[in-house]
Design a protein around this motif. Structure first.
Motif, PDB file in Angstrom:
ATOM      1  N   GLN A  86      52.260  49.623  43.760  1.00 40.19           N
ATOM      2  CA  GLN A  86      52.448  49.480  42.325  1.00 40.19           C
ATOM      3  C   GLN A  86      53.754  48.733  42.041  1.00 40.19           C
ATOM      4  O   GLN A  86      54.662  48.719  42.873  1.00 40.19           O
ATOM      5  CB  GLN A  86      52.478  50.860  41.664  1.00 40.19           C
ATOM      6  CG  GLN A  86      51.138  51.576  41.682  1.00 40.19           C
ATOM      7  CD  GLN A  86      51.216  52.946  41.051  1.00 40.19           C
ATOM      8  OE1 GLN A  86      51.993  53.786  41.486  1.00 40.19           O
ATOM      9  NE2 GLN A  86      50.404  53.185  40.023  1.00 40.19           N
ATOM     10  N   ASP A 109      46.056  44.538  45.434  1.00 36.62           N
ATOM     11  CA  ASP A 109      46.060  45.072  44.077  1.00 36.62           C
ATOM     12  C   ASP A 109      45.528  46.504  44.121  1.00 36.62           C
ATOM     13  O   ASP A 109      44.582  46.800  44.853  1.00 36.62           O
ATOM     14  CB  ASP A 109      45.149  44.210  43.195  1.00 36.62           C
ATOM     15  CG  ASP A 109      45.282  44.529  41.718  1.00 36.62           C
ATOM     16  OD1 ASP A 109      45.774  45.627  41.403  1.00 36.62           O
ATOM     17  OD2 ASP A 109      44.884  43.692  40.897  1.00 36.62           O
ATOM     18  N   GLN A 149      44.388  48.273  41.400  1.00 35.77           N
ATOM     19  CA  GLN A 149      43.670  48.627  40.183  1.00 35.77           C
ATOM     20  C   GLN A 149      42.300  49.249  40.446  1.00 35.77           C
ATOM     21  O   GLN A 149      41.878  50.166  39.751  1.00 35.77           O
ATOM     22  CB  GLN A 149      43.507  47.380  39.295  1.00 35.77           C
ATOM     23  CG  GLN A 149      44.817  46.795  38.812  1.00 35.77           C
ATOM     24  CD  GLN A 149      45.622  47.790  38.000  1.00 35.77           C
ATOM     25  OE1 GLN A 149      45.094  48.468  37.125  1.00 35.77           O
ATOM     26  NE2 GLN A 149      46.907  47.906  38.305  1.00 35.77           N
ATOM     27  N   GLU A 150      41.585  48.761  41.429  1.00 34.33           N
ATOM     28  CA  GLU A 150      40.214  49.209  41.669  1.00 34.33           C
ATOM     29  C   GLU A 150      40.045  49.631  43.131  1.00 34.33           C
ATOM     30  O   GLU A 150      40.123  48.800  44.035  1.00 34.33           O
ATOM     31  CB  GLU A 150      39.235  48.077  41.347  1.00 34.33           C
ATOM     32  CG  GLU A 150      37.792  48.375  41.683  1.00 34.33           C
ATOM     33  CD  GLU A 150      37.286  49.670  41.064  1.00 34.33           C
ATOM     34  OE1 GLU A 150      36.725  50.496  41.806  1.00 34.33           O
ATOM     35  OE2 GLU A 150      37.498  49.851  39.842  1.00 34.33           O
TER      36      GLU A 150
END
Length: 367
Positions: free
Chosen positions: A161, A188, A190-191
């Motif tokens: 993050q 990333d 996010q998912e």
């Protein structure tokens, strides 16, 4: 002498408390479980100090403020506590929050002993007012990188993050791994499904969680553990998320075999063994390394307050020589930190045993 009366008044003993301001993340979005362990260790040490006569007969009192992992809230708390006349500041778990608290304390000329934050540069400039019990991030994270290398991992992905703490950790890992042929791939967060696909695409053999807990750490672990393509991928959490009971409660077997850093020795000191029993009774669960860091913090400040007759001067830190729960605590100037540092607390790479997730296995240690 007739007509003269001599009055002798006994000096009134000062029984006002000597107060220490405590900073801790006790509510979300702070890591509240870590904050409560921190507070438990400090409260136990304060009770021990008062049982031993307090500070020159004056009781030691903790004045607690919840930072909730908010740097600005921490800065405001430091200013408030300084206005209340506390003799020193102690605590904090989150590195970014501790850095703001340390900067504010330095500006106010307020002694601050940081318990658990590890970011190397805790202040932007060298300061005489701030000291730290926890080790610098670079020390522990290099040990963690060595563990990965010895286990055969060279293609390592990080789900990180945005944060100076996670960014610094990624840089430490990359710099230490590169000379040995290791690579760090940033993903990333996010998912979770996309993270799993990226791990397959990059042929990573390890995923490090440089993220908050429980979100998004727990969903990421569940996704990777549930993906048959990633059965051989190691999950690691150098920041120590699996140390706490909530990790095991939320993840069960999925949370086992996830190596992390903690700051405990192979054997506790005699004091540490006694403190461990008391903390276990107080917390109702096994105490984390954070609770021992907190106990040691108050033990050091108690010693310095006694030496300083209720005050901690800017030049007091090198006078500390305290038997802590995890070893003898002395402070020195350490390059790259800007603060007085216990160099060094013990460091371990540990995981939860898959056969018994309530039991920890020590995989590597230093010194």
């Amino acid at each position: 002498m007739s007509g003269m009366v001599t009055q002798v008044r006994a000096a009134r003993r000062d029984e006002s408390p000597v107060r220490i301001g405590v900073l801790a993340p006790l509510t979300r979005p702070g890591w509240a479980e870590a904050g409560h362990h921190l507070l438990a260790g400090m409260e136990l040490a304060a009770r021990a100090a008062n049982a031993g006569g307090g500070i020159g007969g004056r009781p030691l009192e903790l004045v607690v403020r919840d930072t909730a992992a908010d740097p600005q809230r921490a800065a405001a708390a430091v200013e408030e506590l300084a206005g209340l006349g506390v003799a020193a500041l102690a605590g904090e778990y989150h590195s970014v929050v501790a850095r703001t608290a340390a900067t504010t304390a330095d500006a106010l000329g307020m002694p601050f002993l940081c318990s658990s934050a590890v970011l190397d540069a805790l202040t932007e400039r060298p300061t005489p007012w701030v000291a730290r019990i926890a080790p610098a991030q670079s020390l522990g994270w290099r040990l963690f990188a060595d563990h990965l290398l010895d286990a055969g991992h060279r293609r390592i992905a990080v789900a990180a993050q945005p944060s100076v703490y996670w960014q610094t950790g990624t840089r430490i890992l990359r710099d230490h791994l590169a000379p040995h042929g290791g690579t760090v791939i940033e993903l990333d967060t996010q998912e979770p499904g996309a993270v799993c696909d990226a791990l397959v695409e990059h042929e990573a053999t390890a995923l490090l969680l440089l993220v908050g807990h429980p979100e998004p750490a727990v969903p990421l672990v569940r996704a990777v553990r549930g993906d048959k393509r990633l059965a051989e991928v190691l999950i690691g959490a150098p920041a120590g998320q699996p140390e706490f009971a909530e990790w095991a409660e939320l993840l069960g077997e999925d949370g086992a075999a996830v190596p992390f850093l903690r700051y405990l020795p192979e054997r506790m000191t005699a004091l540490g063994s006694r403190v461990e029993l008391s903390l276990r009774e107080q917390l109702g669960t096994a105490p984390s390394f954070v609770a021992f860091e907190a106990y040691d913090t108050i033990a050091v400040l108690t010693e310095l307050l006694r030496l300083g007759d209720g005050t901690v001067a800017a030049d007091a830190w090198p006078r500390a020589d305290v038997e802590g729960t995890r070893g003898r605590i002395r402070f020195s100037r350490t390059a790259g930190t800007g603060v007085w540092q216990w160099a060094w607390p013990p460091v371990q790479v540990v995981d939860r045993d898959p056969a018994a997730p309530g039991r920890f296995r020590v995989l590597r240690s230093a010194p």
